[in-house]
Design a protein around this motif. Structure first.
Motif, short mmCIF file in Angstrom:
data_model
loop_
_atom_site.label_atom_id
_atom_site.label_comp_id
_atom_site.label_asym_id
_atom_site.label_seq_id
_atom_site.Cartn_x
_atom_site.Cartn_y
_atom_site.Cartn_z
N ALA A 1 0.84 -1.21 0.00
CA ALA A 1 0.00 0.00 0.00
C ALA A 1 0.87 1.26 0.00
O ALA A 1 2.03 1.22 0.43
N ILE A 2 0.28 2.36 -0.43
CA ILE A 2 1.00 3.63 -0.41
C ILE A 2 1.35 4.02 1.03
O ILE A 2 0.58 3.75 1.96
N ASP A 3 2.50 4.60 1.22
CA ASP A 3 2.95 5.10 2.52
C ASP A 3 2.23 6.41 2.81
O ASP A 3 2.46 7.41 2.14
N SER A 4 1.34 6.41 3.81
CA SER A 4 0.56 7.62 4.09
C SER A 4 1.44 8.72 4.70
O SER A 4 1.02 9.88 4.77
N ASN A 5 2.65 8.39 5.10
CA ASN A 5 3.59 9.39 5.60
C ASN A 5 4.63 9.77 4.55
O ASN A 5 5.75 10.16 4.88
N ILE B 1 -13.23 16.43 -3.03
CA ILE B 1 -14.20 16.73 -1.97
C ILE B 1 -14.07 15.75 -0.79
O ILE B 1 -14.97 15.64 0.05
N ASP B 2 -12.97 15.01 -0.75
CA ASP B 2 -12.65 14.13 0.38
C ASP B 2 -13.73 13.06 0.63
O ASP B 2 -13.99 12.71 1.78
N CYS B 3 -14.30 12.55 -0.43
CA CYS B 3 -15.32 11.51 -0.24
C CYS B 3 -14.71 10.16 0.08
O CYS B 3 -15.40 9.26 0.56
N MET B 4 -13.43 9.99 -0.22
CA MET B 4 -12.66 8.78 0.07
C MET B 4 -13.04 7.56 -0.77
O MET B 4 -12.57 6.45 -0.52
N LEU B 5 -13.85 7.77 -1.77
CA LEU B 5 -14.28 6.66 -2.63
C LEU B 5 -13.08 6.01 -3.33
O LEU B 5 -12.97 4.78 -3.38
N CYS B 6 -12.19 6.83 -3.85
CA CYS B 6 -11.04 6.27 -4.59
C CYS B 6 -10.18 5.41 -3.68
O CYS B 6 -9.70 4.36 -4.10
N VAL B 7 -10.00 5.87 -2.45
CA VAL B 7 -9.20 5.10 -1.49
C VAL B 7 -9.84 3.74 -1.26
O VAL B 7 -9.17 2.72 -1.18
N ASP B 8 -11.17 3.72 -1.17
CA ASP B 8 -11.90 2.48 -0.91
C ASP B 8 -11.89 1.53 -2.11
O ASP B 8 -11.85 0.32 -1.93
N VAL B 9 -11.98 2.07 -3.32
CA VAL B 9 -12.15 1.19 -4.48
C VAL B 9 -10.84 0.70 -5.09
O VAL B 9 -10.84 -0.30 -5.80
N CYS B 10 -9.74 1.35 -4.82
CA CYS B 10 -8.48 0.90 -5.44
C CYS B 10 -8.11 -0.48 -4.88
O CYS B 10 -7.92 -0.63 -3.68
N PRO B 11 -7.98 -1.48 -5.76
CA PRO B 11 -7.74 -2.84 -5.29
C PRO B 11 -6.35 -3.05 -4.69
O PRO B 11 -6.12 -4.04 -4.01
N VAL B 12 -5.42 -2.14 -4.95
CA VAL B 12 -4.05 -2.31 -4.45
C VAL B 12 -3.63 -1.20 -3.49
O VAL B 12 -2.45 -1.06 -3.16
N ASP B 13 -4.61 -0.41 -3.01
CA ASP B 13 -4.33 0.66 -2.04
C ASP B 13 -3.20 1.58 -2.49
O ASP B 13 -2.28 1.89 -1.73
N VAL C 1 -1.09 9.33 -5.48
CA VAL C 1 -1.13 8.00 -6.09
C VAL C 1 0.29 7.48 -6.20
O VAL C 1 1.17 8.14 -6.76
N ASP C 2 0.52 6.29 -5.63
CA ASP C 2 1.82 5.64 -5.78
C ASP C 2 1.85 4.96 -7.14
O ASP C 2 1.24 3.90 -7.34
N PHE C 3 2.56 5.58 -8.08
CA PHE C 3 2.61 5.06 -9.45
C PHE C 3 3.28 3.69 -9.51
O PHE C 3 3.08 2.94 -10.45
N ASP C 4 4.10 3.37 -8.51
CA ASP C 4 4.78 2.08 -8.53
C ASP C 4 3.89 0.95 -8.01
O ASP C 4 4.23 -0.21 -8.16
N ILE C 5 2.73 1.31 -7.45
CA ILE C 5 1.76 0.32 -6.98
C ILE C 5 0.56 0.24 -7.93
O ILE C 5 0.00 -0.83 -8.15
N CYS C 6 0.15 1.39 -8.49
CA CYS C 6 -1.00 1.43 -9.41
C CYS C 6 -0.81 0.44 -10.55
O CYS C 6 0.23 0.41 -11.19
N LEU C 7 -1.84 -0.40 -10.76
CA LEU C 7 -1.78 -1.32 -11.90
C LEU C 7 -2.88 -1.04 -12.92
O LEU C 7 -3.32 -1.93 -13.65
N ALA C 8 -3.33 0.21 -12.93
CA ALA C 8 -4.25 0.69 -13.97
C ALA C 8 -5.62 0.02 -13.90
O ALA C 8 -6.25 -0.21 -14.92
#
Ligand code: SF4
Ligand code: F3S
Length: 103
Positions: free
Chosen positions: A1-5, A84-96, A40-47
């Motif tokens: 997962a992406i490092d939140s820090n 708008i901070d809905c957090m939907l993208c965070v929830d739906v990304c399969p690889v965080d 977005v961590d481009f090294d984790i994103c798998l499109a």
């Protein structure tokens, strides 16, 4: 997962189209983290594309990353200012791969 820090643990090495780039960046294998409020961590994103489909305000757009081992395109948070901070993208990304930091 992406490092939140990531803002503490990485260095900003540049900016592309107004979006911060956090290293290390060594193309094509290492693309770093893009964005700050919406990152977005481009090294984790798998499109997967769920973030592009589901974001209510269309923050993301595809950018090409030919030769990257995970995927040859990535979800760039090009319009992170619209978030708008809905957090939907965070929830739906399969690889965080996405971190949204409200406030
Ligand atoms: Fe879009 Fe919501 Fe993610 Fe912000 S938190 S980028 S508005 S899906
Ligand atoms: Fe990538 Fe996750 Fe979006 S894999 S395309 S950041 S849903």
């Amino acid at each position: 997962a992406i490092d939140s820090n990531f803002e503490q643990n990485r260095e900003q090495v540049g900016e592309e189209d107004g979006v911060a780039v956090w290293g290390p960046v060594e193309p094509p294998e290492k693309q770093g983290i893009r964005g700050t409020h919406v990152a977005v961590d481009f090294d984790i994103c798998l499109a997967d594309g769920a973030c592009l489909e589901d974001c209510p305000v269309d923050v993301f757009e595809w950018v090409e990353t030919p030769g990257h081992p995970e995927s040859e395109r990535k979800a760039n948070p090009a319009d992170e200012d619209q978030c708008i901070d809905c957090m939907l993208c965070v929830d739906v990304c399969p690889v965080d791969a996405i971190d949204v930091d409200p406030g």
